[in-house]
Every structure is written in C-alpha cells, then in structure tokens.
Write a protein that holds these residues in place. Sequence first.
Motif, PDB file in Angstrom:
ATOM      1  N   UNK A 206       0.859  -1.192   0.000  1.00 57.43           N
ATOM      2  CA  UNK A 206       0.000   0.000   0.000  1.00 57.43           C
ATOM      3  C   UNK A 206       0.888   1.233   0.000  1.00 57.43           C
ATOM      4  N   UNK A 207       0.456   2.256  -0.707  1.00 56.23           N
ATOM      5  CA  UNK A 207       1.304   3.426  -0.911  1.00 56.23           C
ATOM      6  C   UNK A 207       1.716   4.107   0.393  1.00 56.23           C
TER       7      UNK A 207
ATOM      8  N   UNK B 208      -0.449   1.028  -5.026  1.00 50.67           N
ATOM      9  CA  UNK B 208       0.716   0.279  -4.541  1.00 50.67           C
ATOM     10  C   UNK B 208       1.872   1.185  -4.152  1.00 50.67           C
ATOM     11  N   UNK B 209       2.092   2.264  -4.908  1.00 50.78           N
ATOM     12  CA  UNK B 209       3.264   3.097  -4.687  1.00 50.78           C
ATOM     13  C   UNK B 209       2.863   4.543  -4.429  1.00 50.78           C
ATOM     14  N   UNK B 210       3.604   5.206  -3.538  1.00 49.09           N
ATOM     15  CA  UNK B 210       3.436   6.652  -3.376  1.00 49.09           C
ATOM     16  C   UNK B 210       4.312   7.366  -4.414  1.00 49.09           C
ATOM     17  N   UNK B 211       4.277   8.681  -4.475  1.00 45.95           N
ATOM     18  CA  UNK B 211       5.198   9.380  -5.382  1.00 45.95           C
ATOM     19  C   UNK B 211       6.654   9.073  -5.031  1.00 45.95           C
ATOM     20  N   UNK B 212       7.392   8.603  -6.019  1.00 46.28           N
ATOM     21  CA  UNK B 212       8.826   8.323  -5.875  1.00 46.28           C
ATOM     22  C   UNK B 212       9.534   9.033  -7.021  1.00 46.28           C
ATOM     23  N   UNK B 213       9.654  10.346  -6.947  1.00 42.56           N
ATOM     24  CA  UNK B 213      10.086  11.143  -8.109  1.00 42.56           C
ATOM     25  C   UNK B 213      11.530  10.910  -8.524  1.00 42.56           C
ATOM     26  N   UNK B 214      12.388  10.373  -7.635  1.00 43.65           N
ATOM     27  CA  UNK B 214      13.797  10.179  -7.987  1.00 43.65           C
ATOM     28  C   UNK B 214      14.171   8.711  -8.149  1.00 43.65           C
ATOM     29  N   UNK B 215      13.204   7.835  -8.141  1.00 36.46           N
ATOM     30  CA  UNK B 215      13.502   6.402  -8.230  1.00 36.46           C
ATOM     31  C   UNK B 215      14.130   6.061  -9.568  1.00 36.46           C
ATOM     32  N   UNK B 216      15.314   5.420  -9.513  1.00 43.33           N
ATOM     33  CA  UNK B 216      16.028   5.031 -10.711  1.00 43.33           C
ATOM     34  C   UNK B 216      15.805   3.558 -11.059  1.00 43.33           C
TER      35      UNK B 216
END
Length: 618
Positions: free
Chosen positions: A300-301, A327-335
């Motif tokens: 859950x996010x 499922x995911x929250x904001x992950x703006x830098x996820x590579x």
Amino acid sequence: MALIRQLIRLLLLLSLHCRWLTTALPAVEEAAVELDVLSCPSSCVCQYAAFNELPIARWVNHMTSLDESLDAAEYLLPSHIKLATCLLQQATETQALLSALPIDLNALILLHTGQADNQLTVNTSSLRPLNQLITLEIRGTGATTLIIDEPLEYLQHANFEQINLQASDRLERPKYSKLPSDDYEYKPPSEVLEDNEATPKSQLQFEAETQPEIMTYEQHVERLKQTRMPSFYGWSRLEVLRIHNCRLQELHWQIFDGLGALHHLSLERNGIEELQPFAFSGALHLKSLSLAHNALSRLHYLGLAGLLQLEQLNLAHNYLERLSEVSFPPLPRLQKADLRQNPVRNIWPATFWVMNNTKELLLGSELAALELRSFSNYGQFDSLHKLRSLSLSNVSSVNLEQNVFKGLHSLESLTLRGRIASVQFDAFAGLEQLRELDLSNCSIVELSMDAFMGLKRLEQLQLAHNNLSSLPNGLLDDLLQLESLQLQGNQLHTLPSSFFLQRRLRVARLDQNPWECSCDMRHWLPRLTNVRRMGSEQRCMRDLQGEQINCRSVASYQQDKSLVPRCANYNGRSVYYVLRKQLHCDSMLILHTHSEQQQHAWPAALAQAAVASSWGQA
C-alpha cells in the motif's frame, strides 16, 4: 566439545593474524602509526585494515556505485582504519572483553560462534566508550541479542546479521504530539476521482482497495512498549544500516525515527509481512531501500510514503500478487525498481504514474504468469517515459499486441521470457530508442511481417529457443542498424532470400535448426553464422598529451566453428560442407580479366600437363 571450540578459535585467530601480516604492515608504513596489539583482548585480533575490505564497506561501495548522482567527495571513506575482530563465546566473558578493547577503534566486528542454546547478550551502553567507532558489525547464530539501551550517535555504518534486536525499558524515545500522517496529502487517482471527475485519464476504471489501519499515537507507543520494538532514535550520524535475518517481522515509523543522515537501508530475510503506514518517515533521505526475501503479500502506498529521495528499491523475492495505482506513493527520484520473484499476475492501470524518472524495472516470477495487455489507450507501463531497461519474466500473452509498451519513449533494452504465441504488427511501435530486444525462450510460433516495424535503432535481436518454423519476407527491412540476430534453437527450414542483405549484420546465429539444404543457400556467409558476439571493449582517441578522449564501447566478435548451422536432410552435416562437396553449389563460371588470365596461364598449363602425365601412366 570445549577443546573443539578452543581449536576453532585458535584457527580463526591465526587466519586473522596472517591477514594482518599482508594488509596491516603496508598500511602501518603508509600511515606511520603503531598497532596497539598489547592492549587487544586475547579473543580478538586488532589490526589496521583497508576499509573497503570490510563486508559492510563492500555493500556501501556497491550501493554508491549504482548512484550516478552521488558525488565521490560526498561519500568519502577512510582508506585504512583500526579494526578489532572478536569471537564471543561465553556470556560471562562478553562485558570484560568489550571493556578491554582499545578505545580508539574505528571498526568492530563481533562474531558469536556459540550454539543455539548458548544465549549471549550485548548492550549498546557497553560500546559507548568506543566513541571513535565508525563501523559496527555483529553476526550471530540466532542466539545473540543486542539490547538497545543507549544510542550510538557516533556510528556511521551498522550491520546486524542473524541476531535479535530489542529495546530496553529505559530507552528514551521521542515524544510527538502528532503522527506523520497529519502532514501527508497525496492521494492515488482512485481517491482523487471521487472529488474531481474531470481528472485526466478518468475513463480508466480503478479497483477499490482497503486502506491499512492508522493507529493513534497513544496506541502506537503502548504497542512499542509491549513488543520491545527496537528504536535507533539518536543514532543521528548513521548513513548505512543493514539488518539481515534478525526476525524483525514488524516495522513501525519510530524504529527509524530521527535517522536524517541514513542513505542506505537493507532489511532482507526478516519475515516482514506488511509495511505499516509511514514505516520510513523518520529516514526521509533514503537513497536505497531493500526489502528483498521477506513475506510481503500486499503493498500500500502509505507504507513507502514520504521517500522522495529514494533511488533504488528492491522488493524481490516476496509474495506480491498484484500491482495497482494504490501500490506506490510518489517516488520522483527512483532510478531502479526490482520486483523479481513476486507472483504478480496483473499490473493495473496507473501503477507507475508516480515513478516518472525510473530507468530500470524488473518483474516476473516462476510462481505466476504475468499477463501482458493494454487498457483502452494506455499500456501497463504508461508514464515511464524515462525507462531505459525493462525485464519481464514468465509473461503470458496469446498475442503480443499494440499499446502494451506504449509510452516507453526512452526504452533501450527490453527482455521478455514466458509464453507468447504470436507477435502482432506494431507490437513495439513507439520504441524508437530500442537497441536490444530479447524474446528468447518465449514459445513464439508466429511473427507478423511488421512485428518490428519502427525499430530503426535496434542493434541486437534475440529470438533464440522459440518455435519459429519460418520468417516472413520483409521482417528485417526496417532494422537498419541490426548487428546481431540470434535464431538458434528454433524449427526453421529456410530463410528469406534477403536475409543476408542487412548492411550492418555481424552475427547471425542459425545453429540448432533443422535446415533443408539446397543451392538456394549459396549466399549464406560463414563469417556471419560461425561467429560469437563477445563483450564490449572501450576504444578511445588520445589528445596531444596522451590522455584518452572520445571513448566509446565497441562490441567484439570471435570465430567459433561449433556454431555452424547443419542440414537435417544430409544427416546433420555442416551447411557449407553440403553446399560445397555434395550439392556442388560453388561450381560456377568465374570470369577473369585479361591480366588475370595471363597470371594464371602458366600454373594452368602445368596442371594440364600433370593430368595428362597421370592419365598416360594409368
């Protein structure tokens, strides 16, 4: 039994001393310091060692090497440190051993070699005199317990393996008037649509999912007291924390509260079944997080909420069955997101809308087939506009159709494994940057003539070990940059006549196919079929000072006669032997210029004379 333990301890100490002779002495000469061997306890080995040789350091260097945005000066590690490696066997000896350690240690490794019934306890308060300690590693056999009764505010790296972590009743915990949820405002699309029907992409249907329960602060504190949940509050300089196989089954936000300097957190093999809301809200500067090899069945996010600096997320080897917009929250830098070995069957729309900068994604498990499909005008990977590498295993698709990979404008490498009956026209439309396409071991029976239309930059195409019996004419016409084509392990009998007209083709693997050999194959080229593509090598130009400039990676190739294609209708003989010796397809008229005729006149005359002489003797 006691004698055996003493022998084991002696052998370990001897091995550590031998290592000291090879690593510590050069370090001493370089650093011009003296070893404090005399003050080292008898169950320990004290030495100057290269920091990069420590297990925790190897993991740190691995994680930072993946972080392209991290400046080398930002994470400066000492070259050599003062290290003590100690064997812990008897509980009665532990406190005396720790008290006898040199107080100027930089790294401490505690190894508990006792049996499961030999319980041993270490308190963090007993380590506080070692105030120059940078790295702490404690490895046990399940019978070791670390009691956190005081914070170790000077530690930068901590590694705990196969031990129990408990908080003391007298451990001071932070007191807050509100929970992290009070300041969190993000809502997934399914919740936003309830308030705003004009939201873009609103025609998509989202599945409702229950939200995890958020406890009050008083309930949370009371639960922590009952469970003696560990807390690293006050470990303010901690940058790396590894807790592996320590049965840390539940995560609550207070465990990591106050760890503002923490960049790398690994919690593998702990039996974690669920992420509580805001579990990592106290470590909001995390760059890498590993929850691999746990028991997560639901995501859950709110569990990952607030990790806006996260670049590496490893959720491999869990039990996740579905991924959706919650499922995911904001992950703006996820590579990079590693979701391998999760039995994910469905990826619902908008799952990755909050991961717009992700460059690498891995999915798929042998436990469940991943269904590939499109939803209206949106693909399952919609909004991953910067994704460069996508790897999907055990996929399931009767017909790989359009829009599945829509929106992946930057994709350079795509790997699929599983069961795909056919690949339809324009299945990869829009992947204009794609350089590597791997469809090996996918049980493909049919390829549309336009299956690879638009892949003008494709360099490597792998179709090995499928069930292809033929290739349609024009299949490769749009692949102007194709260098390597793998077709081994199929059911091919013939090839289109234009197959070997690819201008840049360097490798064409055609072995392990039942070829029906005929003189129509005279245009086949052994320099393409009998060669193997090796790894890439770097080639550079040099300036006037000899410095390397304009470096680029160039693939290398190696001849391998074992890869020669063979004829099914000639008892498995080499295609080129059959063409030359049995079908005589190379017996053709060769035209020479006048000068070439003069050059060959004398050798030809000698040959005719020799033939005449042999006939006369006969």
